[in-house]
Design an enzyme around this catalytic site. Sequence first.
Site, PDB file in Angstrom:
ATOM      1  N   THR A  64       0.814  -1.212   0.000  1.00  0.00           N
ATOM      2  CA  THR A  64       0.000   0.000   0.000  1.00  0.00           C
ATOM      3  C   THR A  64       0.852   1.268   0.000  1.00  0.00           C
ATOM      4  O   THR A  64       0.492   2.263  -0.634  1.00  0.00           O
ATOM      5  CB  THR A  64      -0.941   0.013   1.217  1.00  0.00           C
ATOM      6  OG1 THR A  64      -1.829  -1.099   1.120  1.00  0.00           O
ATOM      7  CG2 THR A  64      -1.760   1.289   1.273  1.00  0.00           C
ATOM      8  N   ARG A  80      -5.587 -24.923  13.716  1.00  0.00           N
ATOM      9  CA  ARG A  80      -5.900 -23.856  14.673  1.00  0.00           C
ATOM     10  C   ARG A  80      -7.038 -24.328  15.571  1.00  0.00           C
ATOM     11  O   ARG A  80      -8.211 -24.310  15.188  1.00  0.00           O
ATOM     12  CB  ARG A  80      -6.252 -22.569  13.949  1.00  0.00           C
ATOM     13  CG  ARG A  80      -5.101 -22.010  13.110  1.00  0.00           C
ATOM     14  CD  ARG A  80      -5.438 -20.643  12.558  1.00  0.00           C
ATOM     15  NE  ARG A  80      -5.478 -19.639  13.604  1.00  0.00           N
ATOM     16  CZ  ARG A  80      -6.444 -18.723  13.737  1.00  0.00           C
ATOM     17  NH1 ARG A  80      -7.470 -18.708  12.915  1.00  0.00           N
ATOM     18  NH2 ARG A  80      -6.378 -17.841  14.705  1.00  0.00           N
TER      19      ARG A  80
END
Length: 357
Positions: free
Chosen positions: A11, A258
């Site tokens: 960005t 996870r």
Amino acid sequence: MRIHITYTGGTIGMVESEHGLVPGADMAGWLRQLLSGSDELTPDQVSLTQLDPLIDSSNATPENWQTMIDDLRTHRDDADAFVVLHGTDTMSYSSAALSYALTDFGKPVIFTGSQHPLGRIESDAAANMTGALNAALSGRVGRNRRAILDSATSANKANANKAHESVCLFFGHHLFAGNRVTKASSWAFEGFHAPSTGTLACTGTPWEWEPFDNPCEGWSDPAPYTRHDVAVIDVAPGMSAARLAAMLDPLPEAVLLRAYGVGNIPSDEPGFADVIARTLEHGVPVVVASQCQQANVMLGRYETGDALARAGAIGTGDMTLEAAYAKIIFLLSQGVKGDDFADWMGRSIAGEITVQQ
């Protein structure tokens, strides 16, 4: 002081296009303007590599990690410190990955980027860039561990394990160890945090530095990063054994599961733990992380995690997801398998995990 900057994309250097933000800003010109008038660092003390192609960090792969490493090693003797400009989405993956591969680098490497492109008036690009440069100039990051280990005295060798990280990440007025950080916000200027360890430093007049012991073993002459098939799977309420099995067919090279809390799974779900056990029986390592950002995985602490421990799954301790994933890729890229793989997941290569004494 000489600084080398590796610009990967992200960005910070993007401009508007008809399809959204894309890389395209004049990074070299912006840096010259940013440094003009500085008493500490002039433009002729800074070199810049612009990787080709520049990427949105959502497209980053282990091959991109290796491209960054190659550029840093190419310029190692040309600069005293290094800054990597990177997109925020996967910056914490890249900073963790580079920390494993650069334990012998001996010079500061600071990752940074921004939430807004540098051309916008509200951008955080200048603050993050100058913060990264200040961290690089501080002399507090990346003390030359290699030189200390080559020293003759055992005391100095002991001090090598207490040096701050060589690879760090600066963002939103805070400096973090590069393998202890996670992206916490897609919009806030303080977009990253280190849930288990906190910050290394906070900007101010003067900067506030935190004490941080970071013992690590290092890795000599690492092989390049290569891409590997690692399945990352989130456990969710009501998830069936059949769905888990389908996610693991065909079998990957490794699994990063996870789980809940300290490494718990739905033990009452018929066949769920058996799927994990069969995966391990086929020689596929199963690494268990927590869905909690701040956690210390301890398999077998609860009955709901005992089956994983007995089957031979590997807990991540207090590693972040990003650090654990990058470590799995690193070890696979080194050809580490079996018991050695399990052993190294629990050892500290670059300070990414707190080793229990």
